[in-house]
Design a protein around this motif. Structure first.
Motif, mmCIF file in Angstrom:
data_model
loop_
_atom_site.group_PDB
_atom_site.id
_atom_site.type_symbol
_atom_site.label_atom_id
_atom_site.label_comp_id
_atom_site.label_asym_id
_atom_site.label_seq_id
_atom_site.Cartn_x
_atom_site.Cartn_y
_atom_site.Cartn_z
ATOM 1 N N VAL A 257 0.855 -1.195 0.000
ATOM 2 C CA VAL A 257 0.000 0.000 0.000
ATOM 3 C C VAL A 257 0.889 1.242 0.000
ATOM 4 N N GLY A 258 0.794 2.018 -1.069
ATOM 5 C CA GLY A 258 1.539 3.268 -1.175
ATOM 6 C C GLY A 258 0.679 4.453 -0.765
ATOM 7 N N GLU A 259 1.110 5.626 -1.212
ATOM 8 C CA GLU A 259 0.443 6.861 -0.788
ATOM 9 C C GLU A 259 -0.637 7.281 -1.793
ATOM 10 N N GLY A 260 -0.206 7.620 -2.972
ATOM 11 C CA GLY A 260 -1.158 8.051 -3.988
ATOM 12 C C GLY A 260 -0.444 8.155 -5.321
ATOM 13 N N PRO A 261 -1.208 8.168 -6.416
ATOM 14 C CA PRO A 261 -0.600 8.190 -7.737
ATOM 15 C C PRO A 261 0.172 9.482 -7.996
ATOM 16 N N GLY A 262 1.269 9.357 -8.739
ATOM 17 C CA GLY A 262 1.962 10.521 -9.284
ATOM 18 C C GLY A 262 1.549 10.714 -10.733
ATOM 19 N N ALA A 263 2.328 11.531 -11.448
ATOM 20 C CA ALA A 263 1.951 11.887 -12.821
ATOM 21 C C ALA A 263 1.910 10.663 -13.739
ATOM 22 N N ARG A 264 2.938 9.825 -13.656
ATOM 23 C CA ARG A 264 2.997 8.653 -14.556
ATOM 24 C C ARG A 264 1.849 7.686 -14.262
ATOM 25 N N GLU A 265 1.569 7.520 -12.972
ATOM 26 C CA GLU A 265 0.508 6.588 -12.581
ATOM 27 C C GLU A 265 -0.850 7.116 -13.049
ATOM 28 N N ASP A 266 -1.045 8.438 -12.902
ATOM 29 C CA ASP A 266 -2.300 9.067 -13.345
ATOM 30 C C ASP A 266 -2.488 8.875 -14.858
ATOM 31 N N VAL B 182 -2.041 2.912 -13.507
ATOM 32 C CA VAL B 182 -1.385 1.775 -12.840
ATOM 33 C C VAL B 182 -0.488 2.322 -11.727
ATOM 34 N N PRO B 183 -0.537 1.720 -10.520
ATOM 35 C CA PRO B 183 0.309 2.238 -9.433
ATOM 36 C C PRO B 183 1.793 1.909 -9.629
ATOM 37 N N PHE B 184 2.619 2.780 -9.114
ATOM 38 C CA PHE B 184 4.070 2.545 -9.038
ATOM 39 C C PHE B 184 4.677 2.165 -10.387
ATOM 40 N N VAL B 185 4.492 3.054 -11.365
ATOM 41 C CA VAL B 185 5.149 2.833 -12.653
ATOM 42 C C VAL B 185 6.282 3.837 -12.891
ATOM 43 N N ARG C 132 9.655 6.242 -11.104
ATOM 44 C CA ARG C 132 10.969 5.861 -10.533
ATOM 45 C C ARG C 132 10.811 5.068 -9.246
ATOM 46 N N SER C 133 9.864 5.481 -8.394
ATOM 47 C CA SER C 133 9.638 4.736 -7.147
ATOM 48 C C SER C 133 9.239 3.305 -7.451
ATOM 49 N N GLY C 134 8.409 3.151 -8.476
ATOM 50 C CA GLY C 134 7.928 1.825 -8.846
ATOM 51 C C GLY C 134 9.044 0.947 -9.374
ATOM 52 N N ALA D 65 -1.598 -1.284 -4.278
ATOM 53 C CA ALA D 65 -2.627 -0.231 -4.281
ATOM 54 C C ALA D 65 -2.091 0.972 -3.513
ATOM 55 N N ASN D 66 -2.899 2.010 -3.453
ATOM 56 C CA ASN D 66 -2.525 3.232 -2.751
ATOM 57 C C ASN D 66 -3.619 3.645 -1.782
ATOM 58 N N VAL D 67 -3.247 4.527 -0.852
ATOM 59 C CA VAL D 67 -4.221 5.080 0.099
ATOM 60 C C VAL D 67 -5.276 5.896 -0.660
ATOM 61 N N PHE E 65 9.711 2.118 4.625
ATOM 62 C CA PHE E 65 9.810 3.421 3.983
ATOM 63 C C PHE E 65 9.142 3.387 2.609
ATOM 64 N N HIS E 66 8.748 4.569 2.163
ATOM 65 C CA HIS E 66 8.287 4.710 0.788
ATOM 66 C C HIS E 66 9.522 4.626 -0.112
ATOM 67 N N PRO E 67 9.416 3.960 -1.284
ATOM 68 C CA PRO E 67 10.599 3.894 -2.152
ATOM 69 C C PRO E 67 11.153 5.271 -2.520
HETATM 70 N N1 URA Z 1 3.995 6.786 -5.098
HETATM 71 C C1 URA Z 1 2.947 6.176 -4.491
HETATM 72 O O1 URA Z 1 2.767 6.262 -3.291
HETATM 73 N N2 URA Z 1 2.132 5.470 -5.252
HETATM 74 C C2 URA Z 1 2.292 5.324 -6.557
HETATM 75 O O2 URA Z 1 1.489 4.648 -7.177
HETATM 76 C C3 URA Z 1 3.394 5.957 -7.167
HETATM 77 C C4 URA Z 1 4.224 6.684 -6.421
#
Ligand code: URA
Length: 192
Positions: free
Chosen positions: A41-50, A54-57, A59-61, A82-84, A158-160
């Motif tokens: 479970v991550g935080e929320g989508p960034g630009a690439r994910e939006d 798809v979540p975490f696609v 750099r963090s992903g 998934a994300n929060v 930690f978050h990536p």
């Molecule tokens: N960071 C997040 O927490 N979630 C994502 O999907 C991408 C980056």
């Protein structure tokens, strides 16, 4: 309440429960195996994910994928991710408490439907939400907690993005948390 992830995703795709819906390109609902033993479970989508839905696609992903392979011996398709919050906060700002609350039922239903034995929370937002605490991730991580009923193992780490910023020490602690998560897979739920 939807009884499959696909039905829940369909419901989420037209969600307007909070203001984040106004700026989204795609709802980033979640991805991976509906039968996964490990859920991230991550935080929320960034630009690439939006853009991709798809979540975490980003750099963090990419770092997450590498750590999954190196420390847990799995590919992301074997996990559920998934994300929060499911919609991108503008300018990558932190999700607000009202947005987190509005999205929370989706996350809770995802946990119930995937039914993982281990949940790995990535960073402060997911860890504080699921452990219902104000304690920060630096203090929380390093052990597993019981989450929910029936109890599952919750492993905060930690978050990536923090590992990308924080260098070798953060990365090393993240690696050890993922090894802990791997060891707990399939074991009766609870702390550990
Ligand atoms: N960071 C997040 O927490 N979630 C994502 O999907 C991408 C980056």
């Amino acid at each position: 309440m939807p009884t499959t992830l696909a039905a829940l995703a369909e419901e989420a795709s037209s969600c307007t429960a909070c203001g984040l819906s106004e700026g989204r390109t795609n709802v980033v609902f979640g991805t991976g195996s509906p039968d996964a033993e490990v859920m991230f479970v991550g935080e929320g989508p960034g630009a690439r994910e939006d853009e991709q839905g798809v979540p975490f696609v980003g750099r963090s992903g990419q770092l997450l994928d590498r750590l999954l392979a190196e420390e847990m011996g799995v590919d992301r398709s074997a996990c559920y991710i998934a994300n929060v919050v499911k919609c991108r906060p503008p300018d990558n700002r932190d999700p607000r408490p009202d947005e987190i609350e509005a999205c929370r039922p989706y996350l809770e239903q995802q946990v119930a439907l995937v039914d993982p034995s281990v949940i790995v929370t990535l960073g402060n937002f997911a860890s504080k939400l699921l452990l219902d605490t104000d304690t920060g991730i630096t203090k929380l991580r390093g052990q597993a907690y019981a989450y929910g009923e029936p109890p599952r193992h919750l492993v905060p780490t930690f978050h990536p993005a923090a590992a990308l910023r924080g260098g070798a020490d953060v990365l090393a602690r993240m690696r050890s948390d993922l090894v802990r998560a791997k060891m707990l897979v399939g074991r009766a739920g609870g702390e550990g």
